[in-house]
Structure formats: structure tokens, C-alpha cells
Enzyme design. Sequence first.
Site, PDB file in Angstrom:
ATOM      1  N   THR A  72       0.834  -1.202   0.000  1.00  0.00           N
ATOM      2  CA  THR A  72       0.000   0.000   0.000  1.00  0.00           C
ATOM      3  C   THR A  72       0.870   1.254   0.000  1.00  0.00           C
ATOM      4  O   THR A  72       0.654   2.188  -0.779  1.00  0.00           O
ATOM      5  CB  THR A  72      -0.933  -0.019   1.233  1.00  0.00           C
ATOM      6  OG1 THR A  72      -1.785  -1.167   1.120  1.00  0.00           O
ATOM      7  CG2 THR A  72      -1.772   1.236   1.327  1.00  0.00           C
ATOM      8  N   ALA A 187       6.103  -7.988   1.006  1.00  0.00           N
ATOM      9  CA  ALA A 187       6.730  -9.204   1.526  1.00  0.00           C
ATOM     10  C   ALA A 187       5.719 -10.297   1.865  1.00  0.00           C
ATOM     11  O   ALA A 187       5.956 -11.476   1.610  1.00  0.00           O
ATOM     12  CB  ALA A 187       7.548  -8.860   2.773  1.00  0.00           C
ATOM     13  N   THR A 224      13.784   4.940  10.352  1.00  0.00           N
ATOM     14  CA  THR A 224      14.693   3.815  10.577  1.00  0.00           C
ATOM     15  C   THR A 224      14.158   2.573   9.873  1.00  0.00           C
ATOM     16  O   THR A 224      12.980   2.245   9.982  1.00  0.00           O
ATOM     17  CB  THR A 224      14.836   3.548  12.096  1.00  0.00           C
ATOM     18  OG1 THR A 224      15.332   4.743  12.702  1.00  0.00           O
ATOM     19  CG2 THR A 224      15.792   2.396  12.370  1.00  0.00           C
ATOM     20  N   CYS A 311      -9.336  -7.889   1.141  1.00  0.00           N
ATOM     21  CA  CYS A 311      -8.172  -7.225   1.736  1.00  0.00           C
ATOM     22  C   CYS A 311      -8.535  -6.381   2.938  1.00  0.00           C
ATOM     23  O   CYS A 311      -7.758  -6.215   3.846  1.00  0.00           O
ATOM     24  CB  CYS A 311      -7.522  -6.305   0.722  1.00  0.00           C
ATOM     25  SG  CYS A 311      -6.333  -7.148  -0.283  1.00  0.00           S
TER      26      CYS A 311
END
Length: 377
Positions: A72, A187, A224, A311
Site C-alpha cells: 500500500t 513481503a 529507521t 483485503c
Amino acid sequence: MTDPVYLDHNATTPVRPEAAAALAAAMAATGNPSSVHGFGRAAREAVEAARDDVAALVGARAGDVVFTGGGTESNALALAGCGRRRVLASAVEHPSVLAAADELIPVDGDGVVDLAALDRLLDGRGADTVVSAMLANNETGVLQPVARVAEVARRHGALVHCDAVQAAGKVAVDMAALGADLLTLSAHKLGGPMGAGALVLAPGTDLAPLLRGGGQERGRRAGTENLPGIAAFATAARVARRELETFAGLARLRDRLERRLRAAAPAARVFGAAAPRLPNTTCVAMPGVPGATQVMALDLAGYAVSAGAACSSGKVAPSHVLAAMGADPADADGAIRVSLGWTTKESDVDGFAATWAALYGRLGHGAGAALKTAPAA
Ligand code: PLP
């Protein structure tokens, strides 16, 4: 009671054990990749090694991979950051692309982009435009001719974004062959964890960041890095790439499934069946039974599948994908998605087909026939 069978791999696929191990190892280590001491340098090395693996999955250069928080975010970053004012997206894109779209490119009855319509929509306006076309659709598995989309787009001076979230790790993806300037990966669709993804750029593509205030990812995504997620993503990418041939073999199970469903309900419609598709996805309508009812009944019987676009937040809304394909609303209402994956066995598919057929006998348009032939009792 036997273990439930998971047939919803397009929603998310189980994390590969190798990826889970990489995640645990990265979590056990300390170090911010931006720190200059040894701990930081080791963390930086791990991020850069991961970048190599993710780049290799799509034939890109490591320096062109921008790690993000998932598909997204990558879609939002691509479409907001590519510098084009107008977003032209296929009508069957994921909602995260549609949210940024100004105009839609129609698709045909199999869900394939209408290239002539794209040509017309770009006429005189290409230099302003980014065209977004997914490689594989999440609901139907239909593959788009992205290279041909890119050809048309390039002729008009438009940029091309490709959401390859559902395709990567399931079929070979070569960014240069696709002609995409920007390519989205996630992923958790290929055996990595949720909350990690990447936007991959073609060499020389400019990108303005959405998140600012840090120099991470060469200034293209501040914050980070999610090192455990990134390390696991990369490991999953490596495994998925190695296993592409095995994944292609799922087409045999998918075809077996579709044969069985059609044998039980000859009126059952498989969406996108005439188009090239992912090997693992079937979007099928059971005549006369709402998808939501099927999903609940199948869940009770031990099979996890989804209805419509599953979703988002468990809500079952009419599918914009099937509507764009011009599906009969009654057919679309009865559609469910069955998506196989790296854990799927033949017995899972056979058990599912038998359960679906029994459900059709009880509730579907076949119910009358089933009752008529049932012995009087
Ligand atoms: N694009 C497609 C085609 C998808 O199927 C999904 C998720 O279902 C996404 C993007 C969003 O990815 P993420 O869940 O990583 O935000």
C-alpha cells in the site's frame, strides 16, 4: 476435528520458515543501520544484503530498491512521488492504487486492459501522466500485458507503474522486460512478514519522498529501516525465486479444482478463465449462493477462502474488479476466491471441491435437483 485448510494465499501466505528464522535472527541483533559503530555497520550490511536479494527477484539493481512498509505504501509513494500530475489506472487495480487514480482504463470481459482505450486516454496528455497497471490481479489472478501497456505509454511519453504485489514470487518478474519505471512489491504475499515491502525504480527514475526528515533509503523514504522485516522479506524473496517452478506446478491443482467445481455445478463461472492467469488463483461463482454465505459455511467446514475483495477489514463489498469486467451482478454476488500456495496439497483441493459441491447441493440452484433425487424420508 482436522486442522483447517488455508486456501487464501492471495490475502497473505504463511511465512516461510527460512524467513521466520531470518526475522528472529535480525531481532536478536542490535544496531541501527544509520549508526557508525560496529553494531550499526553490521545492521547496514544486513539491509544492503537484503537489497541485493529483493533486486534479484525482479531483475533490478540493488541501488534502485526503496524499502517501504508494504504494498500500500509503495503504491502511494510511486503515484505521489513520480512527478506526474495525472494518474491513469486500470479499473481492476488494488484500492491503494485506485485511491490515487484520476481516470480509469477499462478492461475486457476477462479483466485484461483495453490497450486501444489506453491509447485514446493518453492522446496529447502522456507527458503529464503515469499509467498504473498491475501485473496480476489479486481477485482473479488475471495477468496484464504490462509490457504492451508500457509500449503504448512510452509512445505517449507517459511513465509506467506496475503493482507486482500478487505476481512476484509466483511468476518470474523482470522489471526491464515489463518496461516499468516503478514497481511495487509486498513481503507478506511471497512468504515474508506483513509490514515490509519495496518500491523498485528503473535506472534513472526520480522519486520524491512521502516521508521526510531522515536520509534513509537515499532520501527516498525517511525512517529507521525495519531491519527484521527487511531481512525476512529478502529471505522469502530468495526462497520464492528458487521455488518458482514448484509454484508453477500449482496450475495442475488449480485446473483439477476448477474441473471438479464445474462437474458439480456446470453453471459455475470461473472469472478470467480465458486470459493468462497466475497458477494459484480461482475466482468462481456458485450459482444462487452469495459469496459471503459460502465463505462462512466453508469456514465452518474447515476451509478458509475469501469473497469479493477481502483485503480490507473483513467487510464484503461488491467486487469492483468483477464489475469492471462486466460480470452479471448475480454471478459477481456468488463469487469466491480460492488461492493456493506453497503449503497446498492435492488432498486440500479435493476436500475443498467436495465440500463446495455439497454446499451447492444444499443451497445452490442445484438444491432443487438434489432434493428431488433424495430418497423420501
Ligand atoms: N496490491 C495488491 C495487488 C494487493 O493484492 C495488495 C494486498 O492485498 C496490496 C497491493 C497491498 O499490499 P500490503 O498488504 O502490503 O499493503
